[in-house]
Design a protein around this motif. Structure first.
Motif, PDB file in Angstrom:
ATOM      1  N   VAL A  83      47.179  25.091  25.876  1.00 34.10           N
ATOM      2  CA  VAL A  83      47.699  24.162  26.877  1.00 34.10           C
ATOM      3  C   VAL A  83      48.135  22.861  26.211  1.00 34.10           C
ATOM      4  O   VAL A  83      47.409  22.290  25.390  1.00 34.10           O
ATOM      5  CB  VAL A  83      46.626  23.858  27.950  1.00 34.10           C
ATOM      6  CG1 VAL A  83      47.118  22.799  28.929  1.00 34.10           C
ATOM      7  CG2 VAL A  83      46.269  25.135  28.705  1.00 34.10           C
ATOM      8  N   ASP A  84      49.296  22.395  26.571  1.00 35.73           N
ATOM      9  CA  ASP A  84      49.798  21.123  26.059  1.00 35.73           C
ATOM     10  C   ASP A  84      49.220  19.999  26.909  1.00 35.73           C
ATOM     11  O   ASP A  84      49.565  19.863  28.085  1.00 35.73           O
ATOM     12  CB  ASP A  84      51.331  21.104  26.128  1.00 35.73           C
ATOM     13  CG  ASP A  84      51.935  19.837  25.536  1.00 35.73           C
ATOM     14  OD1 ASP A  84      51.164  18.965  25.069  1.00 35.73           O
ATOM     15  OD2 ASP A  84      53.176  19.703  25.555  1.00 35.73           O
ATOM     16  N   ILE A  85      48.320  19.205  26.322  1.00 34.64           N
ATOM     17  CA  ILE A  85      47.698  18.117  27.070  1.00 34.64           C
ATOM     18  C   ILE A  85      48.228  16.752  26.631  1.00 34.64           C
ATOM     19  O   ILE A  85      47.617  15.718  26.915  1.00 34.64           O
ATOM     20  CB  ILE A  85      46.165  18.150  26.939  1.00 34.64           C
ATOM     21  CG1 ILE A  85      45.729  17.990  25.474  1.00 34.64           C
ATOM     22  CG2 ILE A  85      45.601  19.437  27.533  1.00 34.64           C
ATOM     23  CD1 ILE A  85      44.216  17.824  25.317  1.00 34.64           C
ATOM     24  N   ALA A  86      49.382  16.772  25.966  1.00 38.06           N
ATOM     25  CA  ALA A  86      49.937  15.524  25.445  1.00 38.06           C
ATOM     26  C   ALA A  86      50.219  14.517  26.555  1.00 38.06           C
ATOM     27  O   ALA A  86      50.116  13.299  26.354  1.00 38.06           O
ATOM     28  CB  ALA A  86      51.216  15.804  24.656  1.00 38.06           C
ATOM     29  N   ALA A  87      50.561  14.999  27.746  1.00 37.34           N
ATOM     30  CA  ALA A  87      50.871  14.090  28.851  1.00 37.34           C
ATOM     31  C   ALA A  87      49.636  13.328  29.310  1.00 37.34           C
ATOM     32  O   ALA A  87      49.735  12.224  29.852  1.00 37.34           O
ATOM     33  CB  ALA A  87      51.461  14.870  30.022  1.00 37.34           C
ATOM     34  N   GLY A  88      48.462  13.902  29.078  1.00 34.11           N
ATOM     35  CA  GLY A  88      47.224  13.243  29.447  1.00 34.11           C
ATOM     36  C   GLY A  88      47.026  13.160  30.949  1.00 34.11           C
ATOM     37  O   GLY A  88      47.808  13.676  31.737  1.00 34.11           O
ATOM     38  N   GLY A  89      45.925  12.487  31.349  1.00 29.58           N
ATOM     39  CA  GLY A  89      45.672  12.222  32.750  1.00 29.58           C
ATOM     40  C   GLY A  89      45.547  13.467  33.614  1.00 29.58           C
ATOM     41  O   GLY A  89      45.195  14.551  33.154  1.00 29.58           O
ATOM     42  N   THR A  91      47.833  15.236  34.964  1.00 30.91           N
ATOM     43  CA  THR A  91      48.774  16.309  34.628  1.00 30.91           C
ATOM     44  C   THR A  91      48.126  17.292  33.655  1.00 30.91           C
ATOM     45  O   THR A  91      48.204  18.519  33.838  1.00 30.91           O
ATOM     46  CB  THR A  91      50.059  15.739  34.018  1.00 30.91           C
ATOM     47  OG1 THR A  91      50.698  14.903  34.984  1.00 30.91           O
ATOM     48  CG2 THR A  91      51.016  16.852  33.617  1.00 30.91           C
ATOM     49  N   ALA A  92      47.485  16.750  32.636  1.00 26.44           N
ATOM     50  CA  ALA A  92      46.799  17.597  31.664  1.00 26.44           C
ATOM     51  C   ALA A  92      45.622  18.315  32.304  1.00 26.44           C
ATOM     52  O   ALA A  92      45.366  19.490  32.021  1.00 26.44           O
ATOM     53  CB  ALA A  92      46.323  16.758  30.482  1.00 26.44           C
ATOM     54  N   LEU A  93      44.907  17.622  33.183  1.00 25.29           N
ATOM     55  CA  LEU A  93      43.753  18.225  33.840  1.00 25.29           C
ATOM     56  C   LEU A  93      44.178  19.405  34.705  1.00 25.29           C
ATOM     57  O   LEU A  93      43.535  20.464  34.707  1.00 25.29           O
ATOM     58  CB  LEU A  93      43.020  17.175  34.672  1.00 25.29           C
ATOM     59  CG  LEU A  93      41.705  17.619  35.318  1.00 25.29           C
ATOM     60  CD1 LEU A  93      40.717  18.117  34.272  1.00 25.29           C
ATOM     61  CD2 LEU A  93      41.090  16.459  36.113  1.00 25.29           C
ATOM     62  N   HIS A  94      45.261  19.240  35.449  1.00 27.31           N
ATOM     63  CA  HIS A  94      45.778  20.349  36.259  1.00 27.31           C
ATOM     64  C   HIS A  94      46.176  21.529  35.369  1.00 27.31           C
ATOM     65  O   HIS A  94      45.913  22.688  35.712  1.00 27.31           O
ATOM     66  CB  HIS A  94      46.980  19.886  37.078  1.00 27.31           C
ATOM     67  CG  HIS A  94      46.627  19.268  38.392  1.00 27.31           C
ATOM     68  ND1 HIS A  94      46.160  19.996  39.457  1.00 27.31           N
ATOM     69  CD2 HIS A  94      46.661  17.969  38.803  1.00 27.31           C
ATOM     70  CE1 HIS A  94      45.932  19.180  40.486  1.00 27.31           C
ATOM     71  NE2 HIS A  94      46.218  17.946  40.114  1.00 27.31           N
ATOM     72  N   ALA A  95      46.791  21.243  34.236  1.00 23.74           N
ATOM     73  CA  ALA A  95      47.233  22.314  33.343  1.00 23.74           C
ATOM     74  C   ALA A  95      46.045  23.089  32.777  1.00 23.74           C
ATOM     75  O   ALA A  95      46.072  24.323  32.690  1.00 23.74           O
ATOM     76  CB  ALA A  95      48.077  21.731  32.211  1.00 23.74           C
ATOM     77  N   LEU A  96      44.990  22.376  32.406  1.00 21.44           N
ATOM     78  CA  LEU A  96      43.800  23.039  31.883  1.00 21.44           C
ATOM     79  C   LEU A  96      43.121  23.880  32.962  1.00 21.44           C
ATOM     80  O   LEU A  96      42.706  25.015  32.710  1.00 21.44           O
ATOM     81  CB  LEU A  96      42.816  21.996  31.338  1.00 21.44           C
ATOM     82  CG  LEU A  96      43.229  21.277  30.055  1.00 21.44           C
ATOM     83  CD1 LEU A  96      42.273  20.125  29.763  1.00 21.44           C
ATOM     84  CD2 LEU A  96      43.274  22.244  28.875  1.00 21.44           C
ATOM     85  N   PRO A 138      39.036  20.523  25.085  1.00 27.46           N
ATOM     86  CA  PRO A 138      40.218  19.785  25.530  1.00 27.46           C
ATOM     87  C   PRO A 138      39.957  18.901  26.756  1.00 27.46           C
ATOM     88  O   PRO A 138      40.626  17.876  26.932  1.00 27.46           O
ATOM     89  CB  PRO A 138      41.221  20.899  25.868  1.00 27.46           C
ATOM     90  CG  PRO A 138      40.806  22.039  24.980  1.00 27.46           C
ATOM     91  CD  PRO A 138      39.315  21.972  24.970  1.00 27.46           C
ATOM     92  N   PHE A 139      38.986  19.275  27.583  1.00 28.49           N
ATOM     93  CA  PHE A 139      38.653  18.444  28.740  1.00 28.49           C
ATOM     94  C   PHE A 139      38.074  17.099  28.293  1.00 28.49           C
ATOM     95  O   PHE A 139      38.277  16.075  28.955  1.00 28.49           O
ATOM     96  CB  PHE A 139      37.650  19.161  29.648  1.00 28.49           C
ATOM     97  CG  PHE A 139      38.234  20.318  30.404  1.00 28.49           C
ATOM     98  CD1 PHE A 139      38.768  20.136  31.672  1.00 28.49           C
ATOM     99  CD2 PHE A 139      38.252  21.591  29.857  1.00 28.49           C
ATOM    100  CE1 PHE A 139      39.314  21.203  32.375  1.00 28.49           C
ATOM    101  CE2 PHE A 139      38.788  22.672  30.550  1.00 28.49           C
ATOM    102  CZ  PHE A 139      39.325  22.475  31.817  1.00 28.49           C
ATOM    103  N   LEU A 140      37.343  17.104  27.182  1.00 28.87           N
ATOM    104  CA  LEU A 140      36.800  15.847  26.661  1.00 28.87           C
ATOM    105  C   LEU A 140      37.909  14.846  26.370  1.00 28.87           C
ATOM    106  O   LEU A 140      37.812  13.666  26.722  1.00 28.87           O
ATOM    107  CB  LEU A 140      35.996  16.103  25.379  1.00 28.87           C
ATOM    108  CG  LEU A 140      34.666  16.827  25.504  1.00 28.87           C
ATOM    109  CD1 LEU A 140      34.141  17.174  24.113  1.00 28.87           C
ATOM    110  CD2 LEU A 140      33.651  15.965  26.246  1.00 28.87           C
ATOM    111  N   ALA A 193      34.010  16.104  31.439  1.00 23.88           N
ATOM    112  CA  ALA A 193      34.132  17.507  31.019  1.00 23.88           C
ATOM    113  C   ALA A 193      33.096  18.387  31.705  1.00 23.88           C
ATOM    114  O   ALA A 193      33.415  19.479  32.193  1.00 23.88           O
ATOM    115  CB  ALA A 193      33.997  17.614  29.502  1.00 23.88           C
ATOM    116  N   ILE A 194      31.851  17.920  31.765  1.00 28.18           N
ATOM    117  CA  ILE A 194      30.800  18.717  32.396  1.00 28.18           C
ATOM    118  C   ILE A 194      31.002  18.788  33.906  1.00 28.18           C
ATOM    119  O   ILE A 194      30.772  19.840  34.531  1.00 28.18           O
ATOM    120  CB  ILE A 194      29.408  18.150  32.068  1.00 28.18           C
ATOM    121  CG1 ILE A 194      29.173  18.144  30.552  1.00 28.18           C
ATOM    122  CG2 ILE A 194      28.322  18.948  32.775  1.00 28.18           C
ATOM    123  CD1 ILE A 194      29.228  19.516  29.906  1.00 28.18           C
TER     124      ILE A 194
END
Length: 237
Positions: A83-89, A91-96, A138-140, A193-194
């Motif tokens: 998963v590309d989490i470069a966008a952060g925030g 957006t990244a959380l939804h992708a993960l 990656p969630f961290l 993350a937890i």
């Protein structure tokens, strides 16, 4: 430079192929009948092997289940790492979250093996903790950017104490985020993350177990709403 690569012997290749075939059949049994459906003697019969001969490849049913657990963790971790989490925030959380759900609903039998009801008498090896952390890693990074709202601050305080008391967890968080355990953002990252793990497991696990059947919602919509609430709690952009 001397190469350390060693060509495997035909015997070793045959052993690896046979072990892979045994695991493939075990996964099929798992999909058809859950953990209770995994039976070494039936696997031996299907593969055309005697029971005693099969035990030369896996010493016990628990030995076989252990490899399936490790394989499952490695598979979902690979999807999460992709998963590309470069966008952060958020957006990244939804992708993960979507990647985790996609993997789980595609093979619910494997998801339930690692996250469902514990198998009576079976104890996963300590190495599975490292594999589970690969999924959460990656969630961290995403939650390290967070600013916890008042509702989760008591939880952040508890996780900050955990970081101080558990050097292995502290090292894991620092490796994935670059944050030392003393930095407030480290505790925020761990808390997020937890918390995400528990939220996602609740929703994805219910879907994988078929508990949403007949209800008037789409599980993906429910998951998206939960992810947004989680992002709000940590004020992720």
């Amino acid at each position: 430079m001397t190469s350390t690569h060693r060509t495997r012997t035909p015997r070793e290749r045959y052993r690896d192929q046979t072990r892979a075939e045994i695991k493939q059949i075990a996964v099929s049994q798992l999909a058809a009948g859950g953990v209770e459906g995994v039976a070494l003697l039936r696997i031996a019969k299907e593969i055309g092997m005697s029971g005693p001969a099969l035990y030369r490849y896996f010493a016990s049913r628990d030995d076989l289940l252990t490899e399936l657990v490790v394989d499952a963790y490695q598979a979902v971790a690979a999807d999460i790492r992709a998963v590309d989490i470069a966008a952060g925030g958020r957006t990244a959380l939804h992708a993960l979250a979507t990647a985790l759900r996609d993997w789980a609903v595609a093979q619910p039998h494997l998801y339930l093996l690692i996250q469902g009801t514990p198998v009576p008498g079976f104890r996963a090896p300590d190495e599975t903790v490292a594999h589970a952390r690969e999924v959460l890693g990656p969630f961290l990074a995403v939650f390290a950017e967070g600013r916890p709202s008042g509702s989760v601050e008591p939880l952040v305080d508890e996780f900050a104490r955990w970081l101080r008391d558990d050097t292995a967890v502290a090292a894991w968080v620092e490796q994935r985020t670059g944050l030392s355990p003393e930095e407030p953002a480290a505790a925020v990252a761990l808390t997020g993350a937890i918390t995400a793990w528990s939220q996602l497991h609740g929703t994805v696990g219910l879907e994988a177990a078929g508990q949403f059947a007949g209800m008037g919602h789409r599980p993906a919509t429910l998951l998206a709403a939960q992810v947004d609430m989680l992002a709000d709690a940590f004020q992720l952009a």
